[in-house]
Structure formats: structure tokens, C-alpha cells
Design a protein around this motif. Sequence first.
Motif, short mmCIF file in Angstrom:
data_model
loop_
_atom_site.label_atom_id
_atom_site.label_comp_id
_atom_site.label_asym_id
_atom_site.label_seq_id
_atom_site.Cartn_x
_atom_site.Cartn_y
_atom_site.Cartn_z
N CYS A 1 -4.21 -1.48 -1.13
CA CYS A 1 -3.80 -0.36 -2.00
C CYS A 1 -4.97 0.57 -2.29
O CYS A 1 -4.83 1.79 -2.21
CB CYS A 1 -3.23 -0.89 -3.31
N ARG B 1 -5.71 2.64 0.80
CA ARG B 1 -4.68 3.65 1.07
C ARG B 1 -4.80 4.82 0.10
O ARG B 1 -4.74 6.01 0.50
CB ARG B 1 -3.30 3.00 0.96
N ALA C 1 2.46 1.58 -3.44
CA ALA C 1 1.49 2.11 -4.41
C ALA C 1 1.31 3.61 -4.25
O ALA C 1 1.19 4.35 -5.24
CB ALA C 1 0.16 1.39 -4.26
N SER C 2 1.30 4.06 -3.01
CA SER C 2 1.18 5.50 -2.76
C SER C 2 2.35 6.26 -3.38
O SER C 2 2.17 7.32 -4.00
CB SER C 2 1.12 5.75 -1.25
N ALA D 1 0.83 -1.21 0.00
CA ALA D 1 0.00 0.00 0.00
C ALA D 1 0.87 1.26 0.00
O ALA D 1 0.59 2.22 -0.73
CB ALA D 1 -0.94 -0.01 1.21
#
Length: 501
Positions: free
Chosen positions: A363, A366, A321-322, A318
Motif C-alpha cells: 500500500c 502504491r 487503498a488507492s 494496494a
Amino acid sequence: MADLFIYPEFEVVRNKDRCIACRVCERQCSNGVHSYDEECGVMVSDEARCVDCQRCVSLCPTRALKIVKSDCTFRENANWQADTIKEIYKQANSGGVLLSSMGNPKPLPVYWDRILINASQVTNPSIDPLREPMETRVFLGKKPRAIERGEDGKLKDNLTPQLELSMPVMFSAMSYGSISYNAHKSLAEAASRLGIYYNTGEGGLHEDFYVYGPNTVVQVASGRFGVHADYLDAGAAIEIKMGQGAKPGIGGHLPGTKIVGDVSRTRMIPEGSDAISPAPHHDIYSIEDLRQLVYSLKEATQYKKPVIVKVAAVHNIAAIASGIARSGADIIAIDGFRGGTGAAPTRIRDNVGIPIELALAACDTRLREEGIRNDVSLVVGGSIRSASDVVKAIALGADACYIATAALLALGCHLCRTCQTGLCNWGIATQRPELVKRLNPELGAERLYNLMTAWRHEIMELLGGMGINSIETLRGNRLMLRGVNMTEKELEILGISHAGE
């Protein structure tokens, strides 16, 4: 060499009353299992070579053959199971790292099978997809956070480049070299007919397939094999491969035995040399470095193509991915631990990574919490097996799914899991001309087209049953899902309620 400590895993059962010694099995087996005994006038089998690919069984004209799993067993031991013992024998015999292909076969949780889809009844009527409009198209890429209008009141077209798919499925990355020319052609032709995309993988793009460019995702991996200006211009999108589900943290390796002819020329490396992609990109050690490559690729293609970043599903996915969403990437592709591969270290394949279902949910949550969900699209892969898996993935937050193993099965793969040998009897994971020709690309494309057409119909039926008429309405709609046989923590990560709540 063969290990005398290991009894053959499979047994060839030959019905002597049916066998006519036509020798089809001998001609069709690339592993050398079958042979004709001239002295006795009968067919014989070297079972130690059998990988249960079912080629001989399928083509035997008299149905005289079947392959069965051997019932010869080791002494029972709950701690030292048969597979573990055999692996130790193999390493003691060879001194090498164990290699495996295809996805993780271990009996670990498959969350798709523990997730159920909700359905409409009285208060929210279902929709009949045969008689009412149903939108399965999706657009992948960065979306504006708000609608903007000009002084004339008309909508401003401020969309960045998008990939338009007729349905939320694409063919995942499989490189030319790891799979055959005919397999690649099947994928490319089917993608073109379906209005979706296929991915070149890290092996470059054969010149014959440039015609399929509008339906091609070209990949840039750490080895940069086959990457040049024309290659980047040829595709509809560019994917930076940071990792894959079958071997997180590990680079790629295509044996030199597969680097022959056009594979060598396409990858731009000498024949017979191993194609080794290092684990890291040696110019990427931070999100800032990744951002530089993202914008270098956009600059090289005049900002006309979306850029995808592909990563493996790992414990901190997560947060990763951010960071990727902030790197300028348009699409994030996440590959779960059941993802397939042509070859991977067995220990890595079976023990590293996390399930795609949990990674996807984490993901999506988030990115929504940080207010950047629309800055990227999410594409997920790693054992997407059916239309219902696709629908569940979209409800968990995906925009679309990658499939690879399912596509190979449609081409005839029997999951014998020996891709790394290059002896694929079905003409898929091989470069041997006599084996490659066994796969008819026209027939292969037709089978892929049929599979995806069937999935699209099923997706529409599932949407209609939920009272939903578009993929976009389903995306991230976790109210349409319920869980069974899961812990409270698993339900919390997935963001769904237990069945009955």
C-alpha cells in the motif's frame, strides 16, 4: 454436547499433598471444571471442560494445580493431523460451522521476526533519548502536498482535522458486548491518560464513556448498531468498518446471550437478539458509494473530525487503498490476517487474508507511486506484539499501529481462545456480572498505561540506535530495515534489502 470421540485437550494435575480443598478453583472456574466430592472429601476435575485459561492455577493459594497439554495422541499421519481430525469430529457431532476467537494460530510466516533493524555506528552517530530531544508524537490525517504562505510570509493553516497521538499506537476496535464494561473502561481511561485513542468497535458507545470522547474513535459498521448523531459527535474521529483481518469478507455476529442490559440499550436492539452485521454495507458497492458515506459523515459532524476507513488485508489491498485515498477518507486502517476477534468462522480466520507486513509495504509503495501518499495516513494492525513491531511497521510506511490482543493480554487475557462462549474467567470477553467484576478497571487502566509507557521508551531507544530523532523521519524509511530467511520476491514486496547487502 460433548463428543465422545475426542479426548480432553488438557489435563488438570492436582497435587494431593498440597490441595487443602479450599474450593477456590471451583468458585473461580466459569467452565465448571472443578467440583468438590462430598463423599470422598476431595476436589475432582471434569477435564473435558478445561480451556487452559490458567485462572485456577493463578489463584490456587497452595500452588497445588497445573494444567498440562494431554499427551494422548492420534496415530501419526502427515496429512491428517490431530486438529483436523478433531474438527471433523466436532462438525459431525454438531452439524454446525466451527467458530474460533482471537487470531490465527497457524505456523504461517511472521515477517516481523524476519525483519531486522539497522543501527548507527561511526558515520551516523546514534542519539541518546535520555539526553537529547526525541519526538514520538504523530498526527493522523490528510497532509497538504506543499507548504503555503500568505502575503505576510506566515504559514497558512490549511490542515484538515488531525488526530494527535503522543506515540504511534492506538487501541483497536473491540465492541461493547464482545468485551465487558470494565474492559472498555480500562481502555478508555488508559487512552485518556496516555494521550492516544481507543476504538468503540461496532457496538456503540456506553453513555458512561462519553466523557472520554476526545480520546475515542467511534465506529460505523454495516449493522449501524448504536449509531446516532450524539454518538458521532462524541468521538474524535469516525471509522467506517468495511472489514477486519480475522474475517475478511464476513460480517459481525454477537450472540444474543451477550445482548443484555446496557449492551442491548447501547446497541439499540432488543435483549437476547443476535447482533448480526451483514458482510457488505448495503449502501456501498463501489468507491463512489464509499465516498458518499465518507462525506455524509463529514457533513453530519461539520467537517470537524477525520474519517477512517478500515479494511482487511487481502491480495489486491494496494489497489483498494488507492481507491479509498480518493474517496475523501483521511486515514486508512488495514488489518492483517493475524488480527484477533471475539468470534469468527474457523475456516475464514485461518485461511483468508494476507500478512499485514506485505499489505502495508504494498500500500505504501502504491500510494507513493501515485503521488497521493500524503492524502491519507496509514494505520495497521493484526498482531502487533511489541515496540519493535511498531518501529518496523513505521519504517515500512505506517503512520501508527492498532493493538488489541496485546492490550487484552495486559488486562489479564491468557489466550485460551474461547471468547465466543462468553465465559471469560478474567472478566474481559464476557457480560456475566459475576465474571465482569473480576477485572478491576482502575488496575486494568494502570497496566495498559504501564505497557504503553514501556513501549514508548523502547521506541525511543530503537530510534536513537538508528540515529533518528522522530517518528516522522522513520516513516517509510526502509533503508533502516534488512531481511533474513526470505525469498527475493518477499524482499521485493517489502522493499528492503537482505541482511549483508
